[in-house]
Every structure is written in C-alpha cells, then in structure tokens.
Scaffold this motif. Structure first.
Motif, mmCIF file in Angstrom:
data_model
loop_
_atom_site.group_PDB
_atom_site.id
_atom_site.type_symbol
_atom_site.label_atom_id
_atom_site.label_comp_id
_atom_site.label_asym_id
_atom_site.label_seq_id
_atom_site.Cartn_x
_atom_site.Cartn_y
_atom_site.Cartn_z
ATOM 1 N N SER A 199 0.833 -1.199 0.000
ATOM 2 C CA SER A 199 0.000 0.000 0.000
ATOM 3 C C SER A 199 0.865 1.245 0.000
ATOM 4 O O SER A 199 1.982 1.246 0.531
ATOM 5 C CB SER A 199 -0.945 0.017 1.217
ATOM 6 O OG SER A 199 -0.216 0.068 2.429
ATOM 7 N N TYR A 227 -3.185 3.801 -2.925
ATOM 8 C CA TYR A 227 -3.145 2.606 -3.774
ATOM 9 C C TYR A 227 -2.833 1.402 -2.891
ATOM 10 O O TYR A 227 -2.002 1.471 -1.979
ATOM 11 C CB TYR A 227 -2.070 2.726 -4.849
ATOM 12 C CG TYR A 227 -1.829 1.410 -5.569
ATOM 13 C CD1 TYR A 227 -2.720 0.942 -6.522
ATOM 14 C CD2 TYR A 227 -0.716 0.627 -5.270
ATOM 15 C CE1 TYR A 227 -2.521 -0.272 -7.166
ATOM 16 C CE2 TYR A 227 -0.496 -0.588 -5.911
ATOM 17 C CZ TYR A 227 -1.407 -1.042 -6.850
ATOM 18 O OH TYR A 227 -1.213 -2.239 -7.474
ATOM 19 N N SER A 228 -3.511 0.292 -3.184
ATOM 20 C CA SER A 228 -3.172 -0.957 -2.494
ATOM 21 C C SER A 228 -3.399 -2.129 -3.434
ATOM 22 O O SER A 228 -4.250 -2.077 -4.332
ATOM 23 C CB SER A 228 -4.012 -1.138 -1.218
ATOM 24 O OG SER A 228 -5.345 -1.467 -1.532
ATOM 25 N N ARG A 229 -2.619 -3.181 -3.199
ATOM 26 C CA ARG A 229 -2.774 -4.442 -3.922
ATOM 27 C C ARG A 229 -2.666 -5.555 -2.904
ATOM 28 O O ARG A 229 -1.621 -5.699 -2.236
ATOM 29 C CB ARG A 229 -1.715 -4.608 -4.995
ATOM 30 C CG ARG A 229 -1.842 -5.911 -5.808
ATOM 31 C CD ARG A 229 -0.767 -5.989 -6.874
ATOM 32 N NE ARG A 229 -0.816 -7.245 -7.622
ATOM 33 C CZ ARG A 229 -1.545 -7.446 -8.714
ATOM 34 N NH1 ARG A 229 -2.323 -6.461 -9.173
ATOM 35 N NH2 ARG A 229 -1.533 -8.604 -9.347
ATOM 36 N N ASP A 287 -7.137 -4.897 -6.308
ATOM 37 C CA ASP A 287 -6.421 -3.661 -6.634
ATOM 38 C C ASP A 287 -7.352 -2.490 -6.356
ATOM 39 O O ASP A 287 -8.517 -2.480 -6.807
ATOM 40 C CB ASP A 287 -6.010 -3.636 -8.103
ATOM 41 C CG ASP A 287 -4.791 -4.501 -8.372
ATOM 42 O OD1 ASP A 287 -3.745 -4.243 -7.742
ATOM 43 O OD2 ASP A 287 -4.887 -5.439 -9.187
ATOM 44 N N ASN A 288 -6.835 -1.500 -5.619
ATOM 45 C CA ASN A 288 -7.661 -0.364 -5.231
ATOM 46 C C ASN A 288 -6.871 0.929 -5.419
ATOM 47 O O ASN A 288 -5.731 1.035 -4.963
ATOM 48 C CB ASN A 288 -8.105 -0.497 -3.774
ATOM 49 C CG ASN A 288 -8.847 0.728 -3.264
ATOM 50 O OD1 ASN A 288 -8.356 1.423 -2.402
ATOM 51 N ND2 ASN A 288 -10.021 0.972 -3.813
ATOM 52 N N VAL A 289 -7.483 1.881 -6.124
ATOM 53 C CA VAL A 289 -6.909 3.206 -6.316
ATOM 54 C C VAL A 289 -7.947 4.222 -5.887
ATOM 55 O O VAL A 289 -9.146 4.067 -6.195
ATOM 56 C CB VAL A 289 -6.514 3.449 -7.789
ATOM 57 C CG1 VAL A 289 -5.945 4.854 -7.967
ATOM 58 C CG2 VAL A 289 -5.507 2.409 -8.247
#
Length: 797
Positions: free
Chosen positions: A375, A396-398, A446-448
């Motif tokens: 993150s 952002y995180s993955r 995946d998050n943005v």
C-alpha cells in the motif's frame, strides 16, 4: 432482557476507559507510568481525521481506549476491547481468519477469500486488508480509537461500518523501558511477559524495541483418547521495532517493522445439546449443558497457525505551512486453519439406526492460506487555523491471497455395516474408505483512490465539513477443486468433493462435466468505481460544548464467494455495498475538563448488504456469501469520562442499537429472513463501566483499586429465515464484572496487581451454530465465560 434502568445506572457512572487515555501522550517516556493519575485533566488527542486533534473537536463519534487499560483488563487482542466500547461487537469463530468486528450492529461475516470486512482496522497508519490480521496481539499500544459509522472519505472502501485505529507507543527521548509479566489461573494456566526499551541513537534519532511472549493452556478439555488435554489455548510471540529520525527541522522519518508467530489450538466448538441417533452414543459420558459444557471429544485438534510481518515507512515534511505525508507499507500474512468438522472422536456406523445409510463420517479440514499487501498513501495537510483547512491525498493498495484447502472424509462401508453402534476401524467394523477434495483458490484486490476532506471555518464557532473520495476497484479470482477419487456421481457422497466449477458448467449441470479433466480453474474478474463522501455542520455552543450533524456515504467494493464448497450457482459477482448514514452529536467538556460527556444519535441504511446466507449443499448446512438485501441501523450512544478528584476516575458508556433487516434476498429455493429481524451480533442494549482509584499513603507504597463491568442484552447468533433456528441460536443477556487490587511505588517504578476476572462466574457463548452431529447445537465458549484469577507485575526503568 437487560432492563434499561440497569444501563441507565451504568451511564450515570460510566466513564473511565477514556480517563486513563487522557493521561497519555505519544511522546511519553517508556519509564513513565502512563496510567498514573495526574492532578489536572489532560486533553485526549486523536488522529481520527488524519491529523492530530482534540477528541472534543472532532465532529464524529469516537471512543478512545488506552493500551494500559486494555493491558490491566487482561485483553490480548481486539476481542477484549468489545467489553470496553459498547458499540463494538465481536464474532468469534473456530479460527482467527473467519472472525469479524461489528460496529453499530453492522459487520461482515464470510468464509470467502474474496470478501472484505465492513470494519477497517488501521495499525499505525497502515490498513490491514484481511479480517484475520486485525486480531494480532495488542502489545505496547498507546491507544485504540474506535470510529463509528461509515468512514470511507478518509479511510477507504472497507470502512462502511467504521474504523478501529490502533496507535503504537512511540520512542522516548531518554533511555528507559519496562518489563511486565502475568500469571493467570483457575481456567487453565496462562503466562505472559512483555517489555519495551527506548534507545536514543543521538539527538535526532530515537528507537523503541518491543517484545512479547504468551502461552495459555485453554478453557476446554478434549477427552479424545489421542488428545486428553486442555485446548482453546495459544502460544504467541513477536517483536516490533520503531525508529524515528529527525532528518531536518522540517522532515521526520518513521520506520516500523514487526514480526509475530501464533500457534493457537483454538477454537473448538462444544456440543451443547443432546444429539439424535448414534451421535448420542458417540458422545456418551460428556455432560451436555448448553453454554456450560466444557468437554469435547475430537480426534483432530482445531488450530490456527499464523505468521505475519510488516514493514512501513512514514515521511512527514513541512513545506511552507503544509505537511506532506507519505506512508509506504508491505505486509505478509500466512494462516493455516486445521479443523475437526465432524466434532467427534472418530467415524461410526450403525445399520440398525440408519438402515441403508452411512453412520457418522469423520471430516477433517486443512487449509493453509498466504497473503501479501502493498500500500502507498500520499496526502497533503493544511494548517488547521485558517478559513479553509483540508486533507487531500491519493491511495493505492494491492492485496493478493491464495489458499489450498483439503477436506478429507473417512467412512465405513454401507453394505457391510453391522446392526449396532461400532467405531470405524475397530474390531468387527466394516471396511472403511477415505475420500478427499482439494480446492485451490485465490483473489487479487487492486484499489486506487483520490480523496479530500475540508473544513470551512465560517466563524470562530461555526464550521462546515465537506469531503469526497473517488474509488476504483479491480478484483480477480480463481478456483479449482480436485477429488481423490473423482466421486462426483457416487450416490450418497457429498457433492462438495466433485470436480468443482469449470468452463464446462451449464445451466443443466452447474458443476460442470464430472468426467472433464480435473484442475482447470474457474476464473472471473470485475471492476467497480464509486464516488462517496461526507458533508456536515459543526457549531461551538460554548467553549465547552460542541454540536455537529453529518451525512456520510459509505462504500464497500465488489466481492466473490470463493471458498471450498463453491458450486456453479455461487460464481456470480457480489455487488458493492453502499451506506447512507446520518449522525448528530453533542460533545461536552465540563468542570474545566474533569467531566466529558459525549452523545451521538444516528441512522444508516445499507443497500446490497454483503453477508452470509444459510444454504444447503447436498444436505449439508453451509453459508453462502451474497448480497443479502437491505438493512438499516439506528440508535444512540453515550460516552463519558469523569475525574472528580485527582486519583479517582470513572469511565465507560452505553449504546442502544436497533439494527434490522429491511428487505432480504432469499437464496434460490430458500426462504427470506423476515423484515424487521434483528441482525446477528447486534444487541440492542450494551454498556460498560470502569472505576479506578489510587490511595496515596504518603509513604513509598500506594494502593490501587479498580473494577470494570460490562452488560448487554440478548443477541442473535444464528441469522436464519426460520424463527425456530433463530431462537435456538439466541445468546441470552449477560453481565461481567472484573476487579483488581494492587500496590504501586509512589514514584511509579513498579506495580503488582491481583486480578479477578468474571467475578460472578457468568457463563455465556460467543457463538451458537446449528448443524452439529445428530442435529445438535455447537457452542463457542470464550475464556471470559468462566471466573479466573491472575497476578501481574510491572517494572519501569
């Protein structure tokens, strides 16, 4: 039913959980007694809005619990915090990976590897992506901030019900530290030791090293011949290091690294009601007394084995009055779940009772899981003392997870079954065989997001709050299941061992062609975006009273139901969950801050609520993660902290929560949960009360006294369409009282305390589940359900 008068009485006194927290500062030296009462009230500072602020200035409902209060109460992890924060509830499960937090009656219970919690847990600015990660040991904690209601504007998508923000103690400027230990007994023996050491490396560099070890025998006895010992205990140990460096007058770097290992033989489910048929004989000799049952007979010990570690770097730089913050983090979380799923000591066969059918199969599960999360958060914070103050940022995180889950079943041959109860494998038993299925499945989130929240200071007393968050989610999953042998079409065998869900699935054959080659995975992917936010008004009625009203839009991203029993009818996308929440509040700091009374009222409506639905797979009760429908919650809360004299403090709160079903999406071929049904793990009334007093003798030794009580009304554990099943799974109202007495040196160099937990020996289950052998009920019994005692000591240096 707990009488409202009892909770009102608690509310009149409730307040001390925050009072000790008020005496804490993040820069306090390790050697100082952070829980020592002071002569003057101290402001409680929180970071609930991504900047340091007085609790009384924050326009949202926040409960603050100091780490020292948790330690004195014997709390090992967040499960113990539920007895101090009335709005917080906890769903216990057989293994930590399936446990959940609930706020204001709303939480997410799922076995899916592709579902996220509704209550986000944040550790030192880093979001913990998986529910199981939230239940690590609370060691050397400065404070816990519990933010109620949707917090998505600043904290992201998996905070649609709230946030638990955990803040570790920071390094001091001087060399020092502490060592404390504890021994608890009369409900299985427990040993704990923990300590911290501050080591400045120069004028501009500070470090703090923390370590801990704990071991507990367990509160349940397993009388299976190959076990014959206590279970539901743990052995855990770990370390954490924090480095703070003043790179310049305007730049600070904070690096945090931690590592933890847990070997828990928890949590076995006791059979609390008499089974039908041969299962009763299989459990002969065990006193089945509902939630007072403390004996099991299971040949496989249910266990959780975890290893987790993380590394984060936070850079704070002042640029012309603005503060730039960057938080980069990587976390690894490995969990192995081992579970006895038949809840018996071995497999049995009895043709006389079950002619033409199998008896009781042995079912064992083993499911190791790996996960990692990267993150990055970047934000810009303005000064607070200007017309437009703001926090803006990007995130952002993955998060990647993968699990290999094997279910093994041993059974006796049906055709050769004898006409009396016999254990498979014993003399005279028919031949037995073994079937197994292994599913490998995983997910990538995946998050943005871009976010911002501002405060417009229209005057010295009147402010407006506005915030927005734009989120983009991408979720991909895969799943395959292989049987040994391929037994999909063998009559009488549970179809959860079939070839699984493959590209050969059709409406007429949901699980695909069982003759197809095993091992070809099902794959799916989905995307979603969302614009959520917050708006509100804040008004200082006086220097001591602040009123606010807010509207918040909450969001939780899409999900899939990726678990061992996946069938073709469970491969659909689970739509994002949204929440519309309204909150009003009044914060009061009276008598020069000696009395703090905070009130909040709220209403929230959740659409496409993500939850487990009961369902059947080949006659076996399972839970299926779905969009369950629409639910709502409304209620009122009171927190207060009162220090009438320097060495006496009261604290706690009371919460009324009405969380219910508005409309329910019934599973295919199933019944709907009626509108108005109370949500699970959502007691309508809950309260807590803490009292601390220090008797200063004028000599070298002072005496301390403390008591903590919690009480709650009944709550549902079985969330089912059937009123009879819901009634069977109702956890009755209960109250708990703890007490401590101790001695402490006048300079706070050492402290020794004697602790009594659950003073009145009140028994209660943390969870009740149906589907046990012979139609019995299964109970999860927490350690707090029995009285026990302890001695703790601490030395500061």
């Amino acid at each position: 039913m707990i009488r409202p008068t009892l909770l009102c009485t608690a509310a009149l006194f409730a307040v001390a959980a925050m009072a000790p927290a008020a005496a804490q500062t993040a820069t306090a030296a390790a050697g100082a007694a952070s829980d020592a009462p002071t002569g003057e009230p101290t402001e409680i500072v929180v970071t609930a809005q991504k900047r340091s602020e007085r609790l009384q200035d924050v326009p949202l409902a926040v409960s603050v619990v100091s780490g020292d209060v948790l330690a004195r109460q014997g709390a090992v992890n967040l499960e113990g915090a539920q007895y101090l924060v009335p709005s917080l509830n906890f769903r216990k499960s057989g293994t930590s990976i399936n446990q959940s937090l609930y706020l204001r009656g709303v939480g997410t219970a799922t076995f899916s590897i592709a579902g996220e919690p509704s209550v986000s847990t944040v550790l030192d600015g880093v979001v913990l992506a998986r529910a199981g990660e939230a239940f690590s040991d609370l060691v050397d904690i400065e404070r816990i901030e519990v933010l109620r209601g949707p917090q998505g504007t600043l904290f992201g998508k998996n905070s649609s019900a709230g946030v638990v923000n955990i803040v570790s103690k920071r390094p001091g400027n001087d060399f020092g530290g502490y060592v404390d230990g504890g021994f608890f007994f009369d409900n299985g023996n427990e040993y704990r030791i923990r300590g911290a050491l501050d080591m400045p490396l120069g004028d501009n560099v500070r470090t703090r090293l923390t370590g801990f070890y704990g071991k507990y025998d367990g509160n349940i006895f397993n009388d299976a011949p190959n076990v014959n010992r206590r279970v539901n205990g743990y052995e855990r140990y770990g370390v954490r290091g924090i480095l703070e460096a003043d790179v310049s007058d305007t730049v600070t770097l904070t690096v945090i690294a931690d590592w933890r290992r847990a070997d828990d033989d928890c949590c076995a489910e006791v059979i609390g009601t008499t089974p039908a048929g041969i299962a009763a004989g299989a459990l002969a000799g065990i006193a089945l007394k509902g939630d007072r049952t403390r004996t099991i007979r299971q040949d496989l010990i249910t266990q959780t084995k975890e290893t987790s570690w993380g590394l984060s770097a936070q850079l704070d730089a002042e640029l012309g009055g603005l503060t730039v913050t960057s938080i980069t983090a990587y976390r690894r979380y490995d969990n192995r779940e081992i579970r006895d799923g038949d809840w018996l000591g071995q497999a049995f066969s009895d043709k006389a009772v079950n002619p033409g059918r199998l008896g009781l199969n042995q079912l064992h599960d083993d499911g190791p899981q790996t996960g990692n999360t990267f993150s990055q958060e970047l934000r810009l914070t303005s000064p607070a003392d200007q017309f437009l103050s703001y926090v803006v940022g990007a995130f952002y995180s993955r998060a990647e997870s993968e699990r290999t889950f094997t279910r093994t079943v041993l059974r006796c041959d049906t055709a050769l079954a004898p006409t009396s109860l016999v254990a498979c494998g014993s003399p005279g038993a028919p031949p037995s065989d073994v079937a197994s299925g292994t599913a490998t499945f995983g997910s990538v989130f995946d998050n943005v997001a871009l976010f911002g929240q501002s405060t417009l200071n229209f005057s010295d007393r009147f402010r407006g709050i506005f915030g927005l968050r734009y989120t983009i989610d991408n979720l991909s999953v895969f799943h395959s299941r292989v049987a040994t042998p391929n037994i999909a079409n063998i009559p009488g065998v549970n179809r959860n061992f079939d070839a699984g869900v493959f590209a050969t699935s059709t409406p007429a054959n949901l699980n695909g062609n069982p003759a197809a080659t095993n091992g070809v995975p099902f794959r799916a992917q989905t995307n979603a975006d969302n614009l959520s936010g917050k708006a509100g008004l804040q008004f200082d009625v006086s220097d001591d009273v602040m009123a606010y009203g807010t509207y918040s839009r909450g969001y939780k991203g899409p999900a899939y139901n990726m678990f061992f029993n996946l069938n073709g009818n469970g491969t659909n996308v689970i739509a994002p969950e949204t929440a519309d929440s309204f909150e009003i509040g009044l914060k009061n700091a009276l008598f020069d801050g000696a009395l703090i009374v905070n009130l909040a009222g709220y209403y929230a409506k959740y659409k496409n609520f993500q939850a487990n639905n009961p369902d059947l797979v080949a006659g076996v009760v399972v839970t299926r993660f779905t969009n369950a429908g629409d639910v709502s919650t409304r209620g009122g809360e009171l927190d207060f902290a009162w220090r009438p004299v320097p060495d006496l403090s009261f604290g706690g709160g009371v919460a009324y929560t009405d969380a219910r079903v508005d409309s329910f999406n019934a599973p295919a071929g199933g019944a709907a949960v009626p509108a108005g049904t109370q949500l699970a793990f959502a007691p309508k009334w809950k309260g807590s009360l803490t009292v601390d007093y220090r008797l200063r003798t004028g000599g070298p030794i002072d005496v301390t006294f403390g008591a903590q009580g919690s009480t709650q009304s009944s709550q549902l554990s079985l969330f089912d369409a059937s009123a009879a099943i819901r009634a069977a799974g109702l956890i009755d109202a209960y109250s708990l009282v703890d007490a401590q007495i101790g001695i402490v040196s006048s300079d706070d160099a050492f402290r020794i305390s004697f602790v009594a937990k659950n003073l009145f020996d009140t028994s209660f289950p943390a969870q009740i589940t149906n589907g046990g052998p012979g139609g019995s009920l299964r109970y999860l019994i927490p350690r707090e359900a029995d009285r026990y005692f302890g001695v703790t000591g601490r030395v500061n240096f």
